[in-house]
Design a protein around this motif. Structure first.
Motif, PDB file in Angstrom:
ATOM      1  N   ALA A 147       0.832  -1.203   0.000  1.00  0.00           N
ATOM      2  CA  ALA A 147       0.000   0.000   0.000  1.00  0.00           C
ATOM      3  C   ALA A 147       0.867   1.253   0.000  1.00  0.00           C
ATOM      4  CB  ALA A 147      -0.941   0.002   1.199  1.00  0.00           C
ATOM      5  N   LEU A 148       1.917   1.255   0.810  1.00  0.00           N
ATOM      6  CA  LEU A 148       2.821   2.413   0.852  1.00  0.00           C
ATOM      7  C   LEU A 148       3.493   2.619  -0.501  1.00  0.00           C
ATOM      8  CD1 LEU A 148       4.398   1.854   4.385  1.00  0.00           C
ATOM      9  CD2 LEU A 148       2.838   3.699   3.725  1.00  0.00           C
ATOM     10  N   HIS A 149       3.822   1.524  -1.178  1.00  0.00           N
ATOM     11  CA  HIS A 149       4.445   1.613  -2.510  1.00  0.00           C
ATOM     12  C   HIS A 149       3.484   2.252  -3.508  1.00  0.00           C
ATOM     13  CE1 HIS A 149       6.938   0.628  -5.940  1.00  0.00           C
ATOM     14  NE2 HIS A 149       5.874   0.096  -6.512  1.00  0.00           N
ATOM     15  N   VAL A 150       2.229   1.813  -3.502  1.00  0.00           N
ATOM     16  CA  VAL A 150       1.231   2.373  -4.432  1.00  0.00           C
ATOM     17  C   VAL A 150       1.020   3.862  -4.142  1.00  0.00           C
ATOM     18  CG1 VAL A 150      -1.201   2.308  -5.109  1.00  0.00           C
ATOM     19  CG2 VAL A 150       0.077   0.174  -4.876  1.00  0.00           C
ATOM     20  N   LEU A 151       0.866   4.218  -2.872  1.00  0.00           N
ATOM     21  CA  LEU A 151       0.673   5.628  -2.509  1.00  0.00           C
ATOM     22  C   LEU A 151       1.879   6.461  -2.949  1.00  0.00           C
ATOM     23  CD1 LEU A 151      -0.841   5.143   1.067  1.00  0.00           C
ATOM     24  CD2 LEU A 151      -2.059   5.948  -0.981  1.00  0.00           C
ATOM     25  N   ILE A 153      -4.480   8.228   2.803  1.00  0.00           N
ATOM     26  CA  ILE A 153      -3.498   8.614   3.828  1.00  0.00           C
ATOM     27  C   ILE A 153      -4.238   9.241   5.008  1.00  0.00           C
ATOM     28  CG2 ILE A 153      -1.582  10.180   4.351  1.00  0.00           C
ATOM     29  CD1 ILE A 153      -0.707   9.761   1.350  1.00  0.00           C
ATOM     30  N   GLY A 154      -5.234  10.069   4.696  1.00  0.00           N
ATOM     31  CA  GLY A 154      -6.040  10.691   5.746  1.00  0.00           C
ATOM     32  C   GLY A 154      -6.776   9.667   6.593  1.00  0.00           C
ATOM     33  N   TYR A 155      -7.353   8.660   5.953  1.00  0.00           N
ATOM     34  CA  TYR A 155      -8.037   7.597   6.704  1.00  0.00           C
ATOM     35  C   TYR A 155      -7.056   6.881   7.639  1.00  0.00           C
ATOM     36  CZ  TYR A 155     -12.504   7.708   4.174  1.00  0.00           C
ATOM     37  OH  TYR A 155     -13.723   8.070   3.665  1.00  0.00           O
ATOM     38  N   ALA A 156      -5.861   6.586   7.125  1.00  0.00           N
ATOM     39  CA  ALA A 156      -4.862   5.889   7.941  1.00  0.00           C
ATOM     40  C   ALA A 156      -4.466   6.746   9.150  1.00  0.00           C
ATOM     41  CB  ALA A 156      -3.637   5.559   7.095  1.00  0.00           C
ATOM     42  N   LEU A 199      -1.096   0.224  15.126  1.00  0.00           N
ATOM     43  CA  LEU A 199      -0.981   1.166  14.011  1.00  0.00           C
ATOM     44  C   LEU A 199       0.125   2.185  14.256  1.00  0.00           C
ATOM     45  CD1 LEU A 199      -4.418   2.341  12.571  1.00  0.00           C
ATOM     46  CD2 LEU A 199      -2.625   1.047  11.474  1.00  0.00           C
ATOM     47  N   ALA A 200       0.980   2.346  13.267  1.00  0.00           N
ATOM     48  CA  ALA A 200       2.035   3.366  13.315  1.00  0.00           C
ATOM     49  C   ALA A 200       2.198   3.917  11.908  1.00  0.00           C
ATOM     50  CB  ALA A 200       3.328   2.756  13.829  1.00  0.00           C
ATOM     51  N   PHE A 201       1.072   4.405  11.335  1.00  0.00           N
ATOM     52  CA  PHE A 201       1.103   4.827   9.933  1.00  0.00           C
ATOM     53  C   PHE A 201       2.059   5.990   9.698  1.00  0.00           C
ATOM     54  CE2 PHE A 201      -0.173   7.341   6.295  1.00  0.00           C
ATOM     55  CZ  PHE A 201      -0.131   6.376   5.304  1.00  0.00           C
ATOM     56  N   ALA A 202       2.006   7.015  10.536  1.00  0.00           N
ATOM     57  CA  ALA A 202       2.853   8.200  10.322  1.00  0.00           C
ATOM     58  C   ALA A 202       4.334   7.806  10.271  1.00  0.00           C
ATOM     59  CB  ALA A 202       2.598   9.240  11.407  1.00  0.00           C
ATOM     60  N   GLU A 203       4.714   6.898  11.167  1.00  0.00           N
ATOM     61  CA  GLU A 203       6.101   6.421  11.200  1.00  0.00           C
ATOM     62  C   GLU A 203       6.436   5.639   9.927  1.00  0.00           C
ATOM     63  OE1 GLU A 203       8.324   3.132  13.860  1.00  0.00           O
ATOM     64  OE2 GLU A 203       7.072   4.537  14.990  1.00  0.00           O
ATOM     65  N   SER A 204       5.534   4.735   9.521  1.00  0.00           N
ATOM     66  CA  SER A 204       5.750   3.946   8.294  1.00  0.00           C
ATOM     67  C   SER A 204       5.810   4.852   7.073  1.00  0.00           C
ATOM     68  CB  SER A 204       4.618   2.935   8.104  1.00  0.00           C
ATOM     69  OG  SER A 204       4.518   2.079   9.201  1.00  0.00           O
ATOM     70  N   ALA A 205       4.931   5.863   7.032  1.00  0.00           N
ATOM     71  CA  ALA A 205       4.886   6.788   5.903  1.00  0.00           C
ATOM     72  C   ALA A 205       6.175   7.599   5.809  1.00  0.00           C
ATOM     73  CB  ALA A 205       3.674   7.709   6.033  1.00  0.00           C
ATOM     74  N   ALA A 206       6.667   8.043   6.949  1.00  0.00           N
ATOM     75  CA  ALA A 206       7.921   8.818   6.960  1.00  0.00           C
ATOM     76  C   ALA A 206       9.081   7.948   6.490  1.00  0.00           C
ATOM     77  CB  ALA A 206       8.182   9.371   8.353  1.00  0.00           C
ATOM     78  N   ARG A 207       9.120   6.710   6.980  1.00  0.00           N
ATOM     79  CA  ARG A 207      10.201   5.785   6.617  1.00  0.00           C
ATOM     80  C   ARG A 207      10.170   5.453   5.120  1.00  0.00           C
ATOM     81  NH1 ARG A 207       9.348   2.422  10.552  1.00  0.00           N
ATOM     82  NH2 ARG A 207       8.036   1.044   9.334  1.00  0.00           N
ATOM     83  N   LEU A 259       6.944   8.902   2.098  1.00  0.00           N
ATOM     84  CA  LEU A 259       5.677   9.609   1.842  1.00  0.00           C
ATOM     85  C   LEU A 259       5.662  11.014   2.433  1.00  0.00           C
ATOM     86  CD1 LEU A 259       2.689   7.115   2.268  1.00  0.00           C
ATOM     87  CD2 LEU A 259       3.418   8.312   0.221  1.00  0.00           C
ATOM     88  N   LEU A 260       6.282  11.181   3.579  1.00  0.00           N
ATOM     89  CA  LEU A 260       6.292  12.489   4.238  1.00  0.00           C
ATOM     90  C   LEU A 260       6.983  13.529   3.344  1.00  0.00           C
ATOM     91  CD1 LEU A 260       5.613  14.101   6.789  1.00  0.00           C
ATOM     92  CD2 LEU A 260       7.796  13.398   7.727  1.00  0.00           C
ATOM     93  N   THR A 261       8.134  13.155   2.798  1.00  0.00           N
ATOM     94  CA  THR A 261       8.870  14.052   1.903  1.00  0.00           C
ATOM     95  C   THR A 261       8.041  14.382   0.660  1.00  0.00           C
ATOM     96  OG1 THR A 261      10.877  12.953   2.642  1.00  0.00           O
ATOM     97  CG2 THR A 261      11.075  14.350   0.704  1.00  0.00           C
ATOM     98  N   LEU A 262       7.388  13.367   0.095  1.00  0.00           N
ATOM     99  CA  LEU A 262       6.556  13.593  -1.095  1.00  0.00           C
ATOM    100  C   LEU A 262       5.389  14.517  -0.775  1.00  0.00           C
ATOM    101  CD1 LEU A 262       6.554   9.978  -2.574  1.00  0.00           C
ATOM    102  CD2 LEU A 262       7.637  11.993  -3.582  1.00  0.00           C
ATOM    103  N   LEU A 263       4.778  14.328   0.393  1.00  0.00           N
ATOM    104  CA  LEU A 263       3.675  15.208   0.802  1.00  0.00           C
ATOM    105  C   LEU A 263       4.146  16.648   0.960  1.00  0.00           C
ATOM    106  CD1 LEU A 263       1.621  13.179   3.426  1.00  0.00           C
ATOM    107  CD2 LEU A 263       0.760  14.173   1.302  1.00  0.00           C
TER     108      LEU A 263
END
Length: 114
Positions: free
Chosen positions: A29-33, A60-63, A75-83, A86-90
């Motif tokens: 899911a993180l790859h697709v996003l 991303i908002g739902y997560a 759940l640790a979405f923000a941490e997974s997204a940063a790793r 995704l955070l940089t892309l956002l």
């Protein structure tokens, strides 16, 4: 914060289904996003789609909402997204003129992630 229409909090999943909350933080899911957001930032990308960007931001908002509600201790979405980058892309997306219609939502997401 800019005005936007963030996704509403999701209802709590019944116990047999609670692991579905993990879906948005799995590698696939993180790859697709990440792919959707990268294409939105790449002016040469031929497969860019504004509705896809909107859906990705909404997911991303739902997560983030799920993580915020505290129903799922795993759940640790923000941490997974940063790793996963995704955070940089956002951050880049929130100032990109190509998707200015979605900048407010991107900024809201960044605020929630921090």
């Amino acid at each position: 914060l800019p005005e936007c229409c963030p996704p509403p909090p999701l209802p709590k999943l019944a116990p047999p289904f609670r692991l579905l909350a993990n879906l948005l933080q799995c590698d696939a899911a993180l790859h697709v996003l990440r792919c959707v957001l990268e294409r939105a930032l790449d002016l040469k990308a031929r497969s860019f789609s504004e509705p896809q960007v909107h859906k990705a931001l909404h997911l991303i908002g739902y997560a983030l909402r799920d993580e915020e509600c505290g129903h799922y201790e795993f759940l640790a979405f923000a941490e997974s997204a940063a790793r996963s980058g995704l955070l940089t892309l956002l951050q880049r997306l929130s100032v990109s003129p190509r998707v200015d219609a979605h900048q407010a939502l991107a900024k809201w997401l960044l605020h929630k992630m921090r």
